[in-house]
Design a protein around this motif. Structure first.
Motif, PDB file in Angstrom:
ATOM      1  N   MET A   1     105.332 -55.192  -3.572  1.00  0.00           N
ATOM      2  CA  MET A   1     106.460 -55.278  -4.453  1.00  0.00           C
ATOM      3  C   MET A   1     107.783 -55.241  -3.677  1.00  0.00           C
ATOM      4  O   MET A   1     108.723 -55.951  -4.009  1.00  0.00           O
ATOM      5  CB  MET A   1     106.402 -54.145  -5.470  1.00  0.00           C
ATOM      6  CG  MET A   1     107.491 -54.195  -6.481  1.00  0.00           C
ATOM      7  SD  MET A   1     107.176 -52.936  -7.712  1.00  0.00           S
ATOM      8  CE  MET A   1     108.820 -52.509  -8.124  1.00  0.00           C
ATOM      9  N   ILE A   2     107.835 -54.413  -2.654  1.00  0.00           N
ATOM     10  CA  ILE A   2     109.068 -54.303  -1.870  1.00  0.00           C
ATOM     11  C   ILE A   2     109.315 -55.587  -1.092  1.00  0.00           C
ATOM     12  O   ILE A   2     110.448 -56.085  -1.054  1.00  0.00           O
ATOM     13  CB  ILE A   2     109.006 -53.076  -0.938  1.00  0.00           C
ATOM     14  CG1 ILE A   2     108.987 -51.797  -1.756  1.00  0.00           C
ATOM     15  CG2 ILE A   2     110.186 -53.064   0.010  1.00  0.00           C
ATOM     16  CD1 ILE A   2     108.743 -50.543  -0.951  1.00  0.00           C
ATOM     17  N   THR A   3     108.274 -56.146  -0.487  1.00  0.00           N
ATOM     18  CA  THR A   3     108.471 -57.377   0.279  1.00  0.00           C
ATOM     19  C   THR A   3     108.810 -58.549  -0.639  1.00  0.00           C
ATOM     20  O   THR A   3     109.606 -59.407  -0.271  1.00  0.00           O
ATOM     21  CB  THR A   3     107.229 -57.714   1.119  1.00  0.00           C
ATOM     22  OG1 THR A   3     106.082 -57.760   0.265  1.00  0.00           O
ATOM     23  CG2 THR A   3     107.012 -56.699   2.205  1.00  0.00           C
ATOM     24  N   ARG A   4     108.230 -58.568  -1.835  1.00  0.00           N
ATOM     25  CA  ARG A   4     108.551 -59.627  -2.788  1.00  0.00           C
ATOM     26  C   ARG A   4     110.012 -59.524  -3.227  1.00  0.00           C
ATOM     27  O   ARG A   4     110.718 -60.529  -3.313  1.00  0.00           O
ATOM     28  CB  ARG A   4     107.636 -59.527  -4.004  1.00  0.00           C
ATOM     29  CG  ARG A   4     107.788 -60.673  -4.952  1.00  0.00           C
ATOM     30  CD  ARG A   4     106.806 -60.636  -6.095  1.00  0.00           C
ATOM     31  NE  ARG A   4     105.893 -59.520  -6.037  1.00  0.00           N
ATOM     32  CZ  ARG A   4     105.364 -58.948  -7.121  1.00  0.00           C
ATOM     33  NH1 ARG A   4     105.660 -59.390  -8.308  1.00  0.00           N
ATOM     34  NH2 ARG A   4     104.528 -57.941  -7.008  1.00  0.00           N
ATOM     35  N   THR A   5     110.492 -58.315  -3.456  1.00  0.00           N
ATOM     36  CA  THR A   5     111.894 -58.118  -3.814  1.00  0.00           C
ATOM     37  C   THR A   5     112.797 -58.516  -2.658  1.00  0.00           C
ATOM     38  O   THR A   5     113.841 -59.135  -2.859  1.00  0.00           O
ATOM     39  CB  THR A   5     112.141 -56.649  -4.197  1.00  0.00           C
ATOM     40  OG1 THR A   5     111.235 -56.279  -5.244  1.00  0.00           O
ATOM     41  CG2 THR A   5     113.554 -56.440  -4.672  1.00  0.00           C
ATOM     42  N   TRP A   6     112.407 -58.171  -1.443  1.00  0.00           N
ATOM     43  CA  TRP A   6     113.209 -58.528  -0.260  1.00  0.00           C
ATOM     44  C   TRP A   6     113.327 -60.041  -0.115  1.00  0.00           C
ATOM     45  O   TRP A   6     114.372 -60.573   0.218  1.00  0.00           O
ATOM     46  CB  TRP A   6     112.590 -57.910   0.985  1.00  0.00           C
ATOM     47  CG  TRP A   6     113.313 -58.255   2.235  1.00  0.00           C
ATOM     48  CD1 TRP A   6     112.943 -59.179   3.154  1.00  0.00           C
ATOM     49  CD2 TRP A   6     114.551 -57.714   2.692  1.00  0.00           C
ATOM     50  NE1 TRP A   6     113.859 -59.230   4.167  1.00  0.00           N
ATOM     51  CE2 TRP A   6     114.870 -58.341   3.912  1.00  0.00           C
ATOM     52  CE3 TRP A   6     115.427 -56.758   2.198  1.00  0.00           C
ATOM     53  CZ2 TRP A   6     116.008 -58.043   4.634  1.00  0.00           C
ATOM     54  CZ3 TRP A   6     116.562 -56.451   2.919  1.00  0.00           C
ATOM     55  CH2 TRP A   6     116.853 -57.090   4.121  1.00  0.00           C
ATOM     56  N   ARG A   7     112.243 -60.750  -0.403  1.00  0.00           N
ATOM     57  CA  ARG A   7     112.255 -62.206  -0.248  1.00  0.00           C
ATOM     58  C   ARG A   7     113.144 -62.903  -1.277  1.00  0.00           C
ATOM     59  O   ARG A   7     113.684 -63.973  -0.993  1.00  0.00           O
ATOM     60  CB  ARG A   7     110.840 -62.757  -0.362  1.00  0.00           C
ATOM     61  CG  ARG A   7     109.990 -62.455   0.830  1.00  0.00           C
ATOM     62  CD  ARG A   7     108.625 -63.066   0.690  1.00  0.00           C
ATOM     63  NE  ARG A   7     107.736 -62.501   1.681  1.00  0.00           N
ATOM     64  CZ  ARG A   7     106.454 -62.292   1.499  1.00  0.00           C
ATOM     65  NH1 ARG A   7     105.898 -62.620   0.360  1.00  0.00           N
ATOM     66  NH2 ARG A   7     105.725 -61.766   2.448  1.00  0.00           N
ATOM     67  N   ILE A   8     113.292 -62.343  -2.457  1.00  0.00           N
ATOM     68  CA  ILE A   8     114.087 -63.024  -3.484  1.00  0.00           C
ATOM     69  C   ILE A   8     115.568 -62.662  -3.417  1.00  0.00           C
ATOM     70  O   ILE A   8     116.367 -63.271  -4.132  1.00  0.00           O
ATOM     71  CB  ILE A   8     113.541 -62.745  -4.906  1.00  0.00           C
ATOM     72  CG1 ILE A   8     113.639 -61.268  -5.261  1.00  0.00           C
ATOM     73  CG2 ILE A   8     112.148 -63.269  -5.057  1.00  0.00           C
ATOM     74  CD1 ILE A   8     113.305 -60.964  -6.695  1.00  0.00           C
ATOM     75  N   LEU A   9     115.942 -61.702  -2.556  1.00  0.00           N
ATOM     76  CA  LEU A   9     117.359 -61.379  -2.407  1.00  0.00           C
ATOM     77  C   LEU A   9     118.080 -62.533  -1.726  1.00  0.00           C
ATOM     78  O   LEU A   9     117.622 -63.038  -0.708  1.00  0.00           O
ATOM     79  CB  LEU A   9     117.539 -60.100  -1.584  1.00  0.00           C
ATOM     80  CG  LEU A   9     117.135 -58.799  -2.244  1.00  0.00           C
ATOM     81  CD1 LEU A   9     117.259 -57.647  -1.255  1.00  0.00           C
ATOM     82  CD2 LEU A   9     117.938 -58.519  -3.481  1.00  0.00           C
ATOM     83  N   PRO A  10     119.214 -62.946  -2.298  1.00  0.00           N
ATOM     84  CA  PRO A  10     119.933 -64.080  -1.695  1.00  0.00           C
ATOM     85  C   PRO A  10     120.831 -63.645  -0.545  1.00  0.00           C
ATOM     86  O   PRO A  10     121.195 -62.478  -0.432  1.00  0.00           O
ATOM     87  CB  PRO A  10     120.782 -64.595  -2.861  1.00  0.00           C
ATOM     88  CG  PRO A  10     121.041 -63.384  -3.682  1.00  0.00           C
ATOM     89  CD  PRO A  10     119.791 -62.535  -3.561  1.00  0.00           C
TER      90      PRO A  10
END
Length: 50
Positions: free
Chosen positions: A1-10
């Motif tokens: 979940m943390i890596t997925r959130t990190w990837r979608i940050l612009p």
């Protein structure tokens, strides 16, 4: 979940770091108020036993 959130940050890396810190602070504040509400409405308020 943390890596997925990190990837979608612009944005570039420094902006992503600031955004991640801001998100973490928001989550911690919301968690504090949730636990405060939970403790005052559902859980034992302290007091005497018996």
């Amino acid at each position: 979940m943390i890596t997925r959130t990190w990837r979608i940050l612009p944005g570039p890396l420094p902006v992503r770091i600031v955004e991640a810190i801001a998100l973490a602070l928001i989550v911690l504040v919301l968690l504090h108020f949730f636990y405060d509400w939970l403790g005052n409405t559902i859980l034992d308020q302290g007091g005497t036993v018996g």
